[in-house]
Write an enzyme that holds these catalytic residues in place. Structure first.
Site, PDB file in Angstrom:
ATOM      1  N   LYS A 171       0.862  -1.184   0.000  1.00 11.05           N
ATOM      2  CA  LYS A 171       0.000   0.000   0.000  1.00 11.05           C
ATOM      3  C   LYS A 171       0.891   1.224   0.000  1.00 11.05           C
ATOM      4  O   LYS A 171       1.869   1.290   0.753  1.00 11.05           O
ATOM      5  CB  LYS A 171      -0.848  -0.002   1.293  1.00 11.05           C
ATOM      6  CG  LYS A 171      -1.825   1.136   1.371  1.00 11.05           C
ATOM      7  CD  LYS A 171      -3.139   0.788   0.693  1.00 11.05           C
ATOM      8  CE  LYS A 171      -4.050   1.984   0.512  1.00 11.05           C
ATOM      9  NZ  LYS A 171      -3.766   2.785  -0.685  1.00 11.05           N
TER      10      LYS A 171
ATOM     11  N   LYS B 133       4.867   2.170   8.452  1.00  9.79           N
ATOM     12  CA  LYS B 133       3.683   2.987   8.774  1.00  9.79           C
ATOM     13  C   LYS B 133       2.453   2.106   8.973  1.00  9.79           C
ATOM     14  O   LYS B 133       1.722   2.248   9.948  1.00  9.79           O
ATOM     15  CB  LYS B 133       3.451   3.965   7.610  1.00  9.79           C
ATOM     16  CG  LYS B 133       2.542   5.097   7.920  1.00  9.79           C
ATOM     17  CD  LYS B 133       2.404   6.028   6.710  1.00  9.79           C
ATOM     18  CE  LYS B 133       3.726   6.671   6.322  1.00  9.79           C
ATOM     19  NZ  LYS B 133       3.553   7.708   5.293  1.00  9.79           N
TER      20      LYS B 133
ATOM     21  N   LYS C 187       5.340   1.983  -2.952  1.00  7.07           N
ATOM     22  CA  LYS C 187       5.310   3.396  -3.355  1.00  7.07           C
ATOM     23  C   LYS C 187       5.582   3.465  -4.841  1.00  7.07           C
ATOM     24  O   LYS C 187       6.247   2.583  -5.402  1.00  7.07           O
ATOM     25  CB  LYS C 187       6.388   4.178  -2.604  1.00  7.07           C
ATOM     26  CG  LYS C 187       6.139   5.678  -2.580  1.00  7.07           C
ATOM     27  CD  LYS C 187       5.165   6.055  -1.482  1.00  7.07           C
ATOM     28  CE  LYS C 187       4.867   7.539  -1.495  1.00  7.07           C
ATOM     29  NZ  LYS C 187       4.103   7.918  -0.279  1.00  7.07           N
TER      30      LYS C 187
ATOM     31  N   THR D 236      -4.910  12.619   6.609  1.00  8.36           N
ATOM     32  CA  THR D 236      -3.494  12.694   6.992  1.00  8.36           C
ATOM     33  C   THR D 236      -3.268  13.888   7.918  1.00  8.36           C
ATOM     34  O   THR D 236      -2.669  13.751   8.995  1.00  8.36           O
ATOM     35  CB  THR D 236      -2.582  12.779   5.747  1.00  8.36           C
ATOM     36  OG1 THR D 236      -2.969  11.773   4.827  1.00  8.36           O
ATOM     37  CG2 THR D 236      -1.132  12.596   6.125  1.00  8.36           C
TER      38      THR D 236
ATOM     39  N   ASN E 161      -1.978  19.233   0.753  1.00  7.28           N
ATOM     40  CA  ASN E 161      -3.049  18.448   1.356  1.00  7.28           C
ATOM     41  C   ASN E 161      -2.832  18.216   2.845  1.00  7.28           C
ATOM     42  O   ASN E 161      -3.727  18.467   3.661  1.00  7.28           O
ATOM     43  CB  ASN E 161      -3.182  17.112   0.620  1.00  7.28           C
ATOM     44  CG  ASN E 161      -4.137  16.174   1.333  1.00  7.28           C
ATOM     45  OD1 ASN E 161      -3.721  15.316   2.108  1.00  7.28           O
ATOM     46  ND2 ASN E 161      -5.422  16.347   1.118  1.00  7.28           N
TER      47      ASN E 161
ATOM     48  N   SER F  86      -7.222   5.261   4.115  1.00  8.14           N
ATOM     49  CA  SER F  86      -7.228   4.504   2.853  1.00  8.14           C
ATOM     50  C   SER F  86      -7.673   3.069   3.116  1.00  8.14           C
ATOM     51  O   SER F  86      -8.411   2.474   2.326  1.00  8.14           O
ATOM     52  CB  SER F  86      -5.834   4.485   2.229  1.00  8.14           C
ATOM     53  OG  SER F  86      -5.600   5.666   1.508  1.00  8.14           O
TER      54      SER F  86
HETATM   55  P1  NAD Z   1       1.165  18.384  -1.707  1.00  7.86           P
HETATM   56  O1  NAD Z   1       1.746  18.228  -3.064  1.00  7.86           O
HETATM   57  O2  NAD Z   1      -0.307  18.491  -1.561  1.00  7.86           O
HETATM   58  O3  NAD Z   1       1.816  19.663  -0.969  1.00  7.86           O
HETATM   59  C1  NAD Z   1       3.183  19.857  -0.837  1.00  7.86           C
HETATM   60  C2  NAD Z   1       3.414  21.234  -0.259  1.00  7.86           C
HETATM   61  O4  NAD Z   1       4.816  21.399   0.002  1.00  7.86           O
HETATM   62  C3  NAD Z   1       3.002  22.380  -1.185  1.00  7.86           C
HETATM   63  O5  NAD Z   1       2.413  23.419  -0.424  1.00  7.86           O
HETATM   64  C4  NAD Z   1       4.334  22.858  -1.752  1.00  7.86           C
HETATM   65  O6  NAD Z   1       4.307  24.246  -2.099  1.00  7.86           O
HETATM   66  C5  NAD Z   1       5.238  22.641  -0.538  1.00  7.86           C
HETATM   67  N1  NAD Z   1       6.666  22.583  -0.847  1.00  7.86           N
HETATM   68  C6  NAD Z   1       7.301  21.825  -1.772  1.00  7.86           C
HETATM   69  N2  NAD Z   1       8.630  22.087  -1.744  1.00  7.86           N
HETATM   70  C7  NAD Z   1       8.816  23.005  -0.772  1.00  7.86           C
HETATM   71  C8  NAD Z   1       9.948  23.688  -0.250  1.00  7.86           C
HETATM   72  N3  NAD Z   1      11.173  23.459  -0.720  1.00  7.86           N
HETATM   73  N4  NAD Z   1       9.766  24.598   0.761  1.00  7.86           N
HETATM   74  C9  NAD Z   1       8.535  24.827   1.248  1.00  7.86           C
HETATM   75  N5  NAD Z   1       7.435  24.229   0.794  1.00  7.86           N
HETATM   76  C10 NAD Z   1       7.569  23.331  -0.195  1.00  7.86           C
HETATM   77  O7  NAD Z   1       1.744  17.148  -0.848  1.00  7.86           O
HETATM   78  P2  NAD Z   1       1.112  16.472   0.442  1.00  7.86           P
HETATM   79  O8  NAD Z   1       0.197  15.394  -0.012  1.00  7.86           O
HETATM   80  O9  NAD Z   1       0.612  17.532   1.361  1.00  7.86           O
HETATM   81  O10 NAD Z   1       2.399  15.747   1.053  1.00  7.86           O
HETATM   82  C11 NAD Z   1       3.327  16.421   1.883  1.00  7.86           C
HETATM   83  C12 NAD Z   1       4.213  15.392   2.581  1.00  7.86           C
HETATM   84  O11 NAD Z   1       3.393  14.491   3.346  1.00  7.86           O
HETATM   85  C13 NAD Z   1       5.037  14.491   1.663  1.00  7.86           C
HETATM   86  O12 NAD Z   1       6.239  14.137   2.325  1.00  7.86           O
HETATM   87  C14 NAD Z   1       4.158  13.249   1.521  1.00  7.86           C
HETATM   88  O13 NAD Z   1       4.885  12.090   1.151  1.00  7.86           O
HETATM   89  C15 NAD Z   1       3.632  13.148   2.931  1.00  7.86           C
HETATM   90  N6  NAD Z   1       2.394  12.369   3.079  1.00  7.86           N
HETATM   91  C16 NAD Z   1       1.281  12.677   2.378  1.00  7.86           C
HETATM   92  C17 NAD Z   1       0.133  11.932   2.586  1.00  7.86           C
HETATM   93  C18 NAD Z   1      -1.170  12.272   1.911  1.00  7.86           C
HETATM   94  O14 NAD Z   1      -2.189  11.638   2.235  1.00  7.86           O
HETATM   95  N7  NAD Z   1      -1.214  13.242   1.012  1.00  7.86           N
HETATM   96  C19 NAD Z   1       0.123  10.860   3.488  1.00  7.86           C
HETATM   97  C20 NAD Z   1       1.292  10.586   4.208  1.00  7.86           C
HETATM   98  C21 NAD Z   1       2.420  11.350   3.992  1.00  7.86           C
END
Ligand code: NAD
Length: 428
Positions: free
Chosen positions: A71, A95, A107, A191, A222, A362
């Site tokens: 997953k 996780k 992944k 999340t 997100n 999920s």
């Molecule tokens: P997203 O694409 O929705 O948002 C990413 C954010 O990070 C954006 O606001 C972007 O502008 C910002 N960003 C990117 N590079 C940057 C930088 N150098 N400095 C400052 N801001 C920066 O992604 P997301 O889904 O919110 O995921 C964020 C993190 O959480 C990732 O590590 C992802 O693997 C992890 N994650 C996400 C989920 C999920 O359900 N979406 C679940 C578990 C973990």
């Protein structure tokens, strides 16, 4: 470790090796768990809107599926590497194990920049990714989900392609689907809300009143958007948020000393989590360099963007008042920075525990798809809170009882569960 030499996979393996040594894991299990079981690397040709053909690289990596189907999300990013996906797949295994859901770790990703792709081109990419993998993923093998720069729209295109190939309806093939199309209520928030559920529990243990705390966030996508919402709902005040500005190719930090208003900011944020800086200025926000989020004089730091953000070169910029590092992103802290944070006595809520709410929801989505019966949002949120709270408590109790760092305690629980599964199956 600098920005250029960082390798997420090496970090993930070192974290694993150190805990495997601590718990005396046998050699065969170590060798099995310190690398992915299967990898798929492939090309996806896409007919672009201008008539040309561009070839993208796609990946799916299945780290371990002893506890259940693999997953994990699919990331669209121009700087994606195979090693980052390997690391992320490994962290997914830990996780799912730390929240004790019957799933393994995987992944995937495509090296691309969706900022520069039309919807039609993105749809072709999604369908191409599924066409390459349809035999190797599926509800009983490996279940993808959204990650950085992918969302419900992409998941539905992928589902549609899979169902066209498989010749039936298989809503359990993918999660993070739109509500009404097999998605679960609450998955979008899960999340970020989960991140704050574990923070709430941590602050109780630390005897800190959440309503008197302040926080600074990196990222406003997100995860961060819903984490900020829930944190403010519980009475916390966010002083700064940074995000990536793709037009300027750099990050900015948006600051408001009196606490920022999440709804104001959401109104001026695009689909990629980029806050419009001209509009933010009009609203009275101070615009600072991208790195400023880490220097803020707050109680809680929340990296919620990408891996490799808190490093040896900037860890010393963390204010002496910071009490909690809440790792909402995957792998935000390098190993050397982690050591400094530990020496300073900052309480760490490690990534694969903090952000496990997404995969937990999920899993709920899959359960609902299998039953073809969908729960009310309150029920989803209640179940999510219960899972996150009990996972946090188990990790915290072990860290106290065995004098372990929170990260190591989380690893001990996860590695033991996965090791038990591979042994029970007779793999080692
Ligand atoms: P997203 O694409 O929705 O948002 C990413 C954010 O990070 C954006 O606001 C972007 O502008 C910002 N960003 C990117 N590079 C940057 C930088 N150098 N400095 C400052 N801001 C920066 O992604 P997301 O889904 O919110 O995921 C964020 C993190 O959480 C990732 O590590 C992802 O693997 C992890 N994650 C996400 C989920 C999920 O359900 N979406 C679940 C578990 C973990």
């Amino acid at each position: 470790m600098s920005k250029d030499t960082y390798n997420a996979y090496e970090s993930a393996q070192k974290q694993f090796d150190s805990v495997a040594e601590k718990i005396g894991l046998d050699e065969a299990t170590r060798e099995l768990l310190r690398q992915p079981m299967r990898e798929y690397h492939f090309s996806i040709p896409v007919k672009m809107d201008d008539g040309s053909v561009k070839v993208f690289r796609g990946y799916r990596i299945q780290h371990n599926d002893a506890r259940g189907p693999a997953k994990g999300g699919i990331r669209f990013h121009p700087l994606e590497t195979v090693d980052t996906i390997r690391a992320l797949s490994m962290w997914m295994t830990w996780k799912c194990a730390v929240v004790d859901i019957p799933l393994g770790g995987g992944k995937g990703g495509i090296i691309c920049d969706p900022h520069n792709l039309s919807d039609r081109e993105q749809e072709q990419l999604c369908r191409g990714w599924v066409r390459q993998l349809a035999r190797n993923i599926g509800p009983n093998q490996d279940v993808p989900a959204p990650d950085v720069m992918t969302n419900a729209k992409h998941m539905l295109w992928m589902l549609d392609e899979y169902e066209a190939i498989a010749g039936g309806r298989y809503p359990g093939f993918i999660t993070g689907k739109p509500v009404g199309m097999g998605g679960s209520l609450g998955r979008t928030e899960a999340t970020g809300f989960g991140v704050i559920f574990v923070l709430r529990e941590a602050l109780k243990k630390l005897n800190i009143d959440i309503t008197k705390t302040t926080a600074s966030f990196q990222g406003f996508g997100n995860v961060a958007q819903y984490a900020v919402k829930m944190y403010q709902q519980l009475g916390g005040k966010v002083l700064a948020i940074s995000c990536w500005d793709n037009a300027d190719k750099k990050a900015y930090t948006f600051k408001c000393e009196n606490g920022l208003d999440v709804n104001d900011l959401l109104g001026i944020t695009d689909a990629f989590g980029c806050i419009n800086k001209d509009k933010a200025k009009e609203l009275g926000y101070e615009i600072l360099p991208g790195d400023a989020w880490i220097e803020q004089n707050v109680d809680i730091l929340v990296p919620a963007a990408l891996e490799n953000q808190i490093r040896a070169d900037n860890v010393h910029n963390i204010s002496k008042n910071v009490k909690v590092l809440l790792e909402a992103a995957n792998g935000p802290t390098t190993l050397d920075a982690d050591k400094v944070i530990d020496e300073r006595g900052i309480f760490v809520i490690p990534d694969f525990l903090a952000n496990a709410g997404g995969v937990t929801c999920s899993y709920f989505e899959q359960v609902q798809c299998n039953m073809n019966y969908y729960w009310e949002k309150d029920e989803v949120m209640q179940k999510l809170d219960t899972k996150m709270t009990s996972a946090f408590k188990a990790v915290y109790d072990l860290s106290i009882n065995k004098s372990l760092k929170m990260r190591d305690a989380a690893y001990v629980i996860s590695i033991n569960r996965v090791a038990q599964a591979v042994k029970s199956r007779g793999w080692v």
